[in-house]
Design a protein around this motif. Sequence first.
Motif, PDB file in Angstrom:
ATOM      1  N   ALA A 193       0.860  -1.185   0.000  1.00 56.60           N
ATOM      2  CA  ALA A 193       0.000   0.000   0.000  1.00 56.60           C
ATOM      3  C   ALA A 193       0.897   1.236   0.000  1.00 56.60           C
ATOM      4  O   ALA A 193       1.968   1.247   0.617  1.00 56.60           O
ATOM      5  N   GLU A 194       0.452   2.265  -0.708  1.00 56.51           N
ATOM      6  CA  GLU A 194       1.221   3.499  -0.811  1.00 56.51           C
ATOM      7  C   GLU A 194       0.270   4.682  -0.725  1.00 56.51           C
ATOM      8  O   GLU A 194      -0.759   4.722  -1.413  1.00 56.51           O
ATOM      9  N   VAL A 195       0.610   5.634   0.115  1.00 58.90           N
ATOM     10  CA  VAL A 195      -0.171   6.855   0.285  1.00 58.90           C
ATOM     11  C   VAL A 195       0.728   8.038  -0.042  1.00 58.90           C
ATOM     12  O   VAL A 195       1.858   8.131   0.462  1.00 58.90           O
ATOM     13  N   TYR A 196       0.238   8.943  -0.890  1.00 60.65           N
ATOM     14  CA  TYR A 196       1.052  10.064  -1.347  1.00 60.65           C
ATOM     15  C   TYR A 196       0.240  11.349  -1.226  1.00 60.65           C
ATOM     16  O   TYR A 196      -0.958  11.387  -1.535  1.00 60.65           O
ATOM     17  N   PHE A 197       0.911  12.405  -0.765  1.00 58.55           N
ATOM     18  CA  PHE A 197       0.287  13.727  -0.700  1.00 58.55           C
ATOM     19  C   PHE A 197       1.322  14.782  -1.050  1.00 58.55           C
ATOM     20  O   PHE A 197       2.475  14.715  -0.612  1.00 58.55           O
ATOM     21  N   SER A 198       0.895  15.749  -1.865  1.00 62.44           N
ATOM     22  CA  SER A 198       1.805  16.801  -2.302  1.00 62.44           C
ATOM     23  C   SER A 198       1.054  18.127  -2.319  1.00 62.44           C
ATOM     24  O   SER A 198      -0.132  18.191  -2.683  1.00 62.44           O
ATOM     25  N   TYR A 199       1.759  19.173  -1.919  1.00 62.90           N
ATOM     26  CA  TYR A 199       1.191  20.525  -1.911  1.00 62.90           C
ATOM     27  C   TYR A 199       2.224  21.494  -2.464  1.00 62.90           C
ATOM     28  O   TYR A 199       3.413  21.413  -2.132  1.00 62.90           O
ATOM     29  N   GLY A 200       1.777  22.363  -3.330  1.00 58.91           N
ATOM     30  CA  GLY A 200       2.675  23.357  -3.887  1.00 58.91           C
ATOM     31  C   GLY A 200       1.957  24.666  -4.123  1.00 58.91           C
ATOM     32  O   GLY A 200       0.731  24.709  -4.254  1.00 58.91           O
ATOM     33  N   ASN A 201       2.746  25.754  -4.175  1.00 59.14           N
ATOM     34  CA  ASN A 201       2.154  27.065  -4.397  1.00 59.14           C
ATOM     35  C   ASN A 201       3.180  27.931  -5.108  1.00 59.14           C
ATOM     36  O   ASN A 201       4.387  27.689  -5.024  1.00 59.14           O
ATOM     37  N   THR A 202       2.699  28.921  -5.822  1.00 60.75           N
ATOM     38  CA  THR A 202       3.588  29.811  -6.547  1.00 60.75           C
ATOM     39  C   THR A 202       3.978  30.991  -5.664  1.00 60.75           C
ATOM     40  O   THR A 202       3.227  31.393  -4.772  1.00 60.75           O
ATOM     41  N   ASN A 203       5.154  31.534  -5.928  1.00 56.18           N
ATOM     42  CA  ASN A 203       5.610  32.707  -5.183  1.00 56.18           C
ATOM     43  C   ASN A 203       5.666  33.934  -6.082  1.00 56.18           C
ATOM     44  O   ASN A 203       6.338  34.904  -5.764  1.00 56.18           O
ATOM     45  N   GLN A 210      -1.905  30.557  -6.107  1.00 55.78           N
ATOM     46  CA  GLN A 210      -2.304  29.411  -6.934  1.00 55.78           C
ATOM     47  C   GLN A 210      -1.804  28.133  -6.263  1.00 55.78           C
ATOM     48  O   GLN A 210      -0.745  27.604  -6.590  1.00 55.78           O
ATOM     49  N   ALA A 211      -2.545  27.646  -5.325  1.00 58.08           N
ATOM     50  CA  ALA A 211      -2.166  26.417  -4.628  1.00 58.08           C
ATOM     51  C   ALA A 211      -2.543  25.199  -5.471  1.00 58.08           C
ATOM     52  O   ALA A 211      -3.522  25.209  -6.213  1.00 58.08           O
ATOM     53  N   GLU A 212      -1.744  24.162  -5.334  1.00 54.87           N
ATOM     54  CA  GLU A 212      -1.962  22.917  -6.072  1.00 54.87           C
ATOM     55  C   GLU A 212      -1.775  21.744  -5.119  1.00 54.87           C
ATOM     56  O   GLU A 212      -0.769  21.667  -4.411  1.00 54.87           O
ATOM     57  N   ARG A 213      -2.755  20.847  -5.116  1.00 53.86           N
ATOM     58  CA  ARG A 213      -2.727  19.719  -4.184  1.00 53.86           C
ATOM     59  C   ARG A 213      -2.979  18.419  -4.930  1.00 53.86           C
ATOM     60  O   ARG A 213      -3.837  18.352  -5.824  1.00 53.86           O
ATOM     61  N   LEU A 214      -2.208  17.393  -4.557  1.00 55.26           N
ATOM     62  CA  LEU A 214      -2.367  16.067  -5.152  1.00 55.26           C
ATOM     63  C   LEU A 214      -2.234  15.014  -4.062  1.00 55.26           C
ATOM     64  O   LEU A 214      -1.321  15.078  -3.233  1.00 55.26           O
ATOM     65  N   ALA A 215      -3.146  14.066  -4.068  1.00 58.49           N
ATOM     66  CA  ALA A 215      -3.103  12.954  -3.117  1.00 58.49           C
ATOM     67  C   ALA A 215      -3.630  11.705  -3.816  1.00 58.49           C
ATOM     68  O   ALA A 215      -4.550  11.777  -4.641  1.00 58.49           O
ATOM     69  N   TYR A 216      -3.030  10.576  -3.496  1.00 58.74           N
ATOM     70  CA  TYR A 216      -3.529   9.319  -4.042  1.00 58.74           C
ATOM     71  C   TYR A 216      -3.204   8.177  -3.094  1.00 58.74           C
ATOM     72  O   TYR A 216      -2.302   8.261  -2.246  1.00 58.74           O
TER      73      TYR A 216
END
Length: 258
Positions: A193-203, A210-216
């Motif tokens: 099993a693998e859980v992934y979460f990522s968050y990014g934003n522009t400066n 402009q926030a960007e979120r990815l999870a799976y």
Amino acid sequence: MIAREARALPNQLCLAIIAVVLCSVIGARAQEPMPALQTIGQPGVTIEEVIVTGSNIPTAEEVTPQPVYILNRDLIFQFGVRSATDLVQKLPTVSGISINENVNNNGDGHVEVDLRGIGSRETLVLQDGRRVAPIGFADEIGLSGATVDLNMFPVGLIDHIDILLDGASAIYGSDAVGGVFNVWLIHRFQNHAEVYFSYGNTNLGASNDQAERLAYVLGGVGDDKTDIVVYAEWYDRDAIYSRDRDVSSKVNTPPFFG
């Protein structure tokens, strides 16, 4: 003279008879089959004929008939890829006009891949080595035509991507003039099993926030006969409107040269 020739005749006749006998013996020996070589204590071995039309020299696994660039799973995440648009914009072989989330003139949100700038229609997209049906949306201006939407390939479910470093129209047809983009998905993930979460934003100040979120979540079970892979993904990105940017908030923008 007659007596001498009469005495010499028997000798010549004997030599002729001896020559005929030797020729008969040699001919009989030549017609006899040569005995097969047998190894003591081992049965006879049957040799089959093998016809090699190409090269039968063993090579390394990395060597293929055509040069291929392999983009594995680790490299994809090292590039910071969170969507199909990120993927095509990170590859140096992708150039030219193609529709994606950032270049969306007359587009509908799908993402195309254009290898070497020849056109998206000239790049063949495969999944696990098989052709994929193109999207069902008509192209109004004829820019791309029947192409494959890369959004159908979840980022977390990609095992690796094979990109041919040359055109392959002689193998795949006219739709592979620009090259081949072969996406291999994960089909075997036994008891993991693998859980992934990522968050990014522009400066960038002009882009505001402009926030960007990815999870799976990726999991799988199986045995020697069956493999079941379960994948669920969530992706969200904040919108940026033209009215929120100084350069596009008004039609007439003297500070930016009209």
